[in-house]
Design a protein around this motif. Structure first.
Motif, PDB file in Angstrom:
ATOM      1  N   ALA A  94     -10.090  -1.496 -45.434  1.00 54.39           N
ATOM      2  CA  ALA A  94     -10.042  -0.212 -44.734  1.00 54.39           C
ATOM      3  C   ALA A  94     -10.906   0.810 -45.467  1.00 54.39           C
ATOM      4  CB  ALA A  94      -8.598   0.279 -44.624  1.00 54.39           C
ATOM      5  N   ARG A  95     -10.769   0.862 -46.798  1.00 60.86           N
ATOM      6  CA  ARG A  95     -11.555   1.808 -47.602  1.00 60.86           C
ATOM      7  C   ARG A  95     -13.046   1.525 -47.438  1.00 60.86           C
ATOM      8  NH1 ARG A  95      -9.003   0.769 -51.736  1.00 60.86           N
ATOM      9  NH2 ARG A  95      -7.435   2.369 -51.466  1.00 60.86           N
ATOM     10  N   LEU A  96     -13.407   0.272 -47.487  1.00 60.60           N
ATOM     11  CA  LEU A  96     -14.812  -0.121 -47.376  1.00 60.60           C
ATOM     12  C   LEU A  96     -15.379   0.223 -45.995  1.00 60.60           C
ATOM     13  CD1 LEU A  96     -17.211  -1.750 -48.653  1.00 60.60           C
ATOM     14  CD2 LEU A  96     -16.233  -3.749 -47.534  1.00 60.60           C
ATOM     15  N   GLU A  97     -14.718  -0.233 -44.937  1.00 58.09           N
ATOM     16  CA  GLU A  97     -15.265  -0.086 -43.588  1.00 58.09           C
ATOM     17  C   GLU A  97     -15.221   1.356 -43.093  1.00 58.09           C
ATOM     18  OE1 GLU A  97     -14.280  -3.165 -40.820  1.00 58.09           O
ATOM     19  OE2 GLU A  97     -14.031  -4.629 -42.436  1.00 58.09           O
ATOM     20  N   LEU A  98     -14.132   2.054 -43.357  1.00 52.35           N
ATOM     21  CA  LEU A  98     -14.056   3.455 -42.932  1.00 52.35           C
ATOM     22  C   LEU A  98     -15.013   4.317 -43.749  1.00 52.35           C
ATOM     23  CD1 LEU A  98     -10.222   3.554 -42.393  1.00 52.35           C
ATOM     24  CD2 LEU A  98     -11.931   3.964 -40.608  1.00 52.35           C
ATOM     25  N   GLY A  99     -15.198   3.979 -45.025  1.00 54.23           N
ATOM     26  CA  GLY A  99     -16.146   4.710 -45.856  1.00 54.23           C
ATOM     27  C   GLY A  99     -17.570   4.585 -45.336  1.00 54.23           C
ATOM     28  N   GLY A 114     -15.718  15.526 -47.828  1.00 50.44           N
ATOM     29  CA  GLY A 114     -15.417  15.378 -49.255  1.00 50.44           C
ATOM     30  C   GLY A 114     -15.065  13.974 -49.670  1.00 50.44           C
ATOM     31  N   GLY A 115     -15.546  12.991 -48.941  1.00 49.72           N
ATOM     32  CA  GLY A 115     -15.236  11.600 -49.264  1.00 49.72           C
ATOM     33  C   GLY A 115     -14.171  11.041 -48.338  1.00 49.72           C
ATOM     34  N   VAL A 116     -13.815   9.795 -48.584  1.00 55.34           N
ATOM     35  CA  VAL A 116     -12.834   9.091 -47.754  1.00 55.34           C
ATOM     36  C   VAL A 116     -11.687   8.625 -48.635  1.00 55.34           C
ATOM     37  CG1 VAL A 116     -12.457   6.976 -46.403  1.00 55.34           C
ATOM     38  CG2 VAL A 116     -14.489   8.370 -46.002  1.00 55.34           C
ATOM     39  N   ALA A 117     -10.471   8.822 -48.152  1.00 58.67           N
ATOM     40  CA  ALA A 117      -9.267   8.331 -48.838  1.00 58.67           C
ATOM     41  C   ALA A 117      -8.483   7.456 -47.874  1.00 58.67           C
ATOM     42  CB  ALA A 117      -8.409   9.504 -49.315  1.00 58.67           C
ATOM     43  N   ILE A 118      -7.887   6.413 -48.409  1.00 62.41           N
ATOM     44  CA  ILE A 118      -7.031   5.511 -47.630  1.00 62.41           C
ATOM     45  C   ILE A 118      -5.621   5.665 -48.169  1.00 62.41           C
ATOM     46  CG2 ILE A 118      -6.585   3.112 -46.998  1.00 62.41           C
ATOM     47  CD1 ILE A 118      -9.200   4.302 -45.866  1.00 62.41           C
ATOM     48  N   THR A 133     -11.755  16.011 -47.717  1.00 68.33           N
ATOM     49  CA  THR A 133     -11.621  14.550 -47.696  1.00 68.33           C
ATOM     50  C   THR A 133     -11.109  14.097 -46.334  1.00 68.33           C
ATOM     51  OG1 THR A 133     -11.153  14.450 -50.058  1.00 68.33           O
ATOM     52  CG2 THR A 133     -10.421  12.585 -48.741  1.00 68.33           C
ATOM     53  N   LEU A 134     -11.742  13.054 -45.806  1.00 70.70           N
ATOM     54  CA  LEU A 134     -11.262  12.413 -44.593  1.00 70.70           C
ATOM     55  C   LEU A 134     -10.264  11.351 -45.017  1.00 70.70           C
ATOM     56  CD1 LEU A 134     -14.683  11.842 -42.762  1.00 70.70           C
ATOM     57  CD2 LEU A 134     -13.216  13.874 -42.714  1.00 70.70           C
ATOM     58  N   ALA A 135      -9.001  11.571 -44.723  1.00 66.99           N
ATOM     59  CA  ALA A 135      -7.955  10.628 -45.119  1.00 66.99           C
ATOM     60  C   ALA A 135      -7.530   9.824 -43.897  1.00 66.99           C
ATOM     61  CB  ALA A 135      -6.757  11.377 -45.703  1.00 66.99           C
ATOM     62  N   PHE A 136      -7.482   8.508 -44.068  1.00 71.68           N
ATOM     63  CA  PHE A 136      -7.128   7.601 -42.973  1.00 71.68           C
ATOM     64  C   PHE A 136      -5.934   6.746 -43.368  1.00 71.68           C
ATOM     65  CE2 PHE A 136     -11.690   8.328 -42.570  1.00 71.68           C
ATOM     66  CZ  PHE A 136     -11.785   8.708 -41.239  1.00 71.68           C
ATOM     67  N   HIS A 137      -5.109   6.437 -42.367  1.00 73.84           N
ATOM     68  CA  HIS A 137      -4.009   5.497 -42.594  1.00 73.84           C
ATOM     69  C   HIS A 137      -4.609   4.117 -42.821  1.00 73.84           C
ATOM     70  CE1 HIS A 137      -0.215   3.460 -42.340  1.00 73.84           C
ATOM     71  NE2 HIS A 137       0.428   4.592 -42.067  1.00 73.84           N
ATOM     72  N   TRP A 138      -4.121   3.404 -43.827  1.00 70.48           N
ATOM     73  CA  TRP A 138      -4.700   2.086 -44.133  1.00 70.48           C
ATOM     74  C   TRP A 138      -4.537   1.107 -42.978  1.00 70.48           C
ATOM     75  CZ3 TRP A 138      -1.938  -2.442 -44.192  1.00 70.48           C
ATOM     76  CH2 TRP A 138      -0.535  -2.356 -44.312  1.00 70.48           C
ATOM     77  N   ARG A 139      -3.550   1.320 -42.120  1.00 73.80           N
ATOM     78  CA  ARG A 139      -3.325   0.385 -41.018  1.00 73.80           C
ATOM     79  C   ARG A 139      -4.381   0.497 -39.916  1.00 73.80           C
ATOM     80  NH1 ARG A 139       2.173  -2.058 -40.762  1.00 73.80           N
ATOM     81  NH2 ARG A 139       3.303  -1.361 -42.597  1.00 73.80           N
ATOM     82  N   LEU A 140      -5.287   1.447 -40.045  1.00 76.66           N
ATOM     83  CA  LEU A 140      -6.404   1.504 -39.092  1.00 76.66           C
ATOM     84  C   LEU A 140      -7.234   0.221 -39.130  1.00 76.66           C
ATOM     85  CD1 LEU A 140      -7.908   5.100 -39.158  1.00 76.66           C
ATOM     86  CD2 LEU A 140      -7.375   3.754 -37.134  1.00 76.66           C
ATOM     87  N   LEU A 148     -11.837   2.204 -34.650  1.00 75.03           N
ATOM     88  CA  LEU A 148     -12.133   2.683 -36.006  1.00 75.03           C
ATOM     89  C   LEU A 148     -13.164   3.812 -35.939  1.00 75.03           C
ATOM     90  CD1 LEU A 148     -12.599  -0.518 -38.227  1.00 75.03           C
ATOM     91  CD2 LEU A 148     -10.783   1.166 -38.398  1.00 75.03           C
ATOM     92  N   GLU A 149     -14.219   3.567 -35.162  1.00 73.74           N
ATOM     93  CA  GLU A 149     -15.270   4.586 -35.024  1.00 73.74           C
ATOM     94  C   GLU A 149     -14.725   5.847 -34.382  1.00 73.74           C
ATOM     95  OE1 GLU A 149     -19.615   3.686 -34.572  1.00 73.74           O
ATOM     96  OE2 GLU A 149     -18.733   2.023 -33.453  1.00 73.74           O
ATOM     97  N   TYR A 150     -13.860   5.689 -33.383  1.00 74.21           N
ATOM     98  CA  TYR A 150     -13.274   6.872 -32.741  1.00 74.21           C
ATOM     99  C   TYR A 150     -12.521   7.708 -33.770  1.00 74.21           C
ATOM    100  CZ  TYR A 150     -10.391   9.981 -30.059  1.00 74.21           C
ATOM    101  OH  TYR A 150      -9.789  11.120 -29.590  1.00 74.21           O
ATOM    102  N   ALA A 151     -11.711   7.046 -34.607  1.00 72.84           N
ATOM    103  CA  ALA A 151     -10.917   7.773 -35.605  1.00 72.84           C
ATOM    104  C   ALA A 151     -11.829   8.526 -36.571  1.00 72.84           C
ATOM    105  CB  ALA A 151     -10.012   6.804 -36.365  1.00 72.84           C
TER     106      ALA A 151
END
Length: 198
Positions: A94-99, A114-118, A133-140, A148-151
Motif C-alpha cells: 500500500a505504501r509503495l503503490e499509493l506513494g 507532504g508525503g504519503v502515510a499508511i 501528508t496524504l494519509a491512506f488506510h492500509w486496506r486500500l 486506488l487512483e480515485y482515492a
C-alpha cells in the motif's frame, strides 16, 4: 464415455477435498487478513481480486508475491504470526503503490503534498493531515487500481480545493472522465474498514 469422465472428476474432487480437510485438521485455520472473514482457500483480497495464498513448511516465516501469495512458515509459527506477516506485506505494498500514484499525479497536476502515510484510519479511506501528508488506510491495497487512483486524486484535489464544493466536483469529474476512475468499489466495500476486523 462422458459418464466415465464425470465419475473420474467426482472421485478426484472427493480426494482433493479430503486432503484439504486433513491439512486443515493437522495445521489449523489460517484467517485471511483481507477482511477477517475468510480462510486459506479464499486467498487474500489484493488489488481488487482474490489471490491464492499457497503455503509450505520451511525454516522461517517468509512471504512473496508473484501472481499469488507464496508463504513459507516454520513449525512454531502461529496463525497470528502468519496473519501479521501478510498484513505487514499488504501495508508495504500500500505504501509503495499509493506513494507512486501520489507522486505521479501530484507532478502531473502541479499539486504538492507532504508525503504519503499508511495507517489504520478507522472508518476513513484517507485524510489530509495538517502538515499536508496524504494519509491512506492500509486496506486500500484491497481495491482495484481505478479505485486506488480515485482515492489518491480525491485527496490531491483537496490540496487545491479544501472543501467539497463546485470547483472540487469539477476537478473530480474531469479526472474521473480522463482516467476512468471508479469510486464504486470504495462505496461498496466500506465494511472492510470496520475496526473490529483487526
Amino acid at each position: 464415455g462422458v459418464e466415465g469422465a464425470f465419475e473420474f472428476l467426482r472421485a478426484r474432487e472427493a480426494r482433493v477435498l479430503e486432503g484439504w480437510r486433513e491439512v486443515r485438521e493437522r495445521h489449523g485455520r489460517i484467517a485471511d487478513p483481507g477482511d477477517g472473514h475468510h480462510s486459506l482457500p479464499q486467498g487474500v483480497l489484493f488489488r481488487g481480486t482474490r489471490r491464492w495464498l499457497k503455503w509450505t513448511w520451511g525454516n522461517s516465516l517468509t512471504l512473496k508475491y508473484d501472481r499469488y501469495f507464496r508463504l513459507q512458515r516454520a513449525d512454531g509459527d502461529t496463525d497470528d504470526a502468519v496473519r501479521a506477516a501478510v498484513i505487514d506485506y499488504l501495508q508495504f505494498r500500500a505504501r509503495l503503490e499509493l506513494g507512486v500514484l501520489a507522486e505521479d499525479h501530484g507532478a502531473r497536476l502541479g499539486l504538492t503534498h507532504g508525503g504519503v502515510a499508511i495507517d489504520d484510519l478507522g472508518s476513513r479511506w484517507g485524510e489530509i493531515r495538517k502538515d499536508g501528508t496524504l494519509a491512506f488506510h492500509w486496506r486500500l491495497i484491497h481495491a482495484p487500481k481505478a479505485s486506488l487512483e480515485y482515492a489518491v486524486l480525491h485527496l490531491l484535489g483537496h490540496r487545491e480545493h479544501p472543501f467539497h464544493c463546485a470547483s472540487f466536483d469539477r476537478f473530480i469529474r474531469r479526472e474521473r472522465a480522463a482516467r476512468r476512475l471508479d469510486s464504486r468499489w470504495l462505496d461498496g466495500h466500506a465494511w472492510i474498514l470496520d475496526p473490529t476486523d483487526g
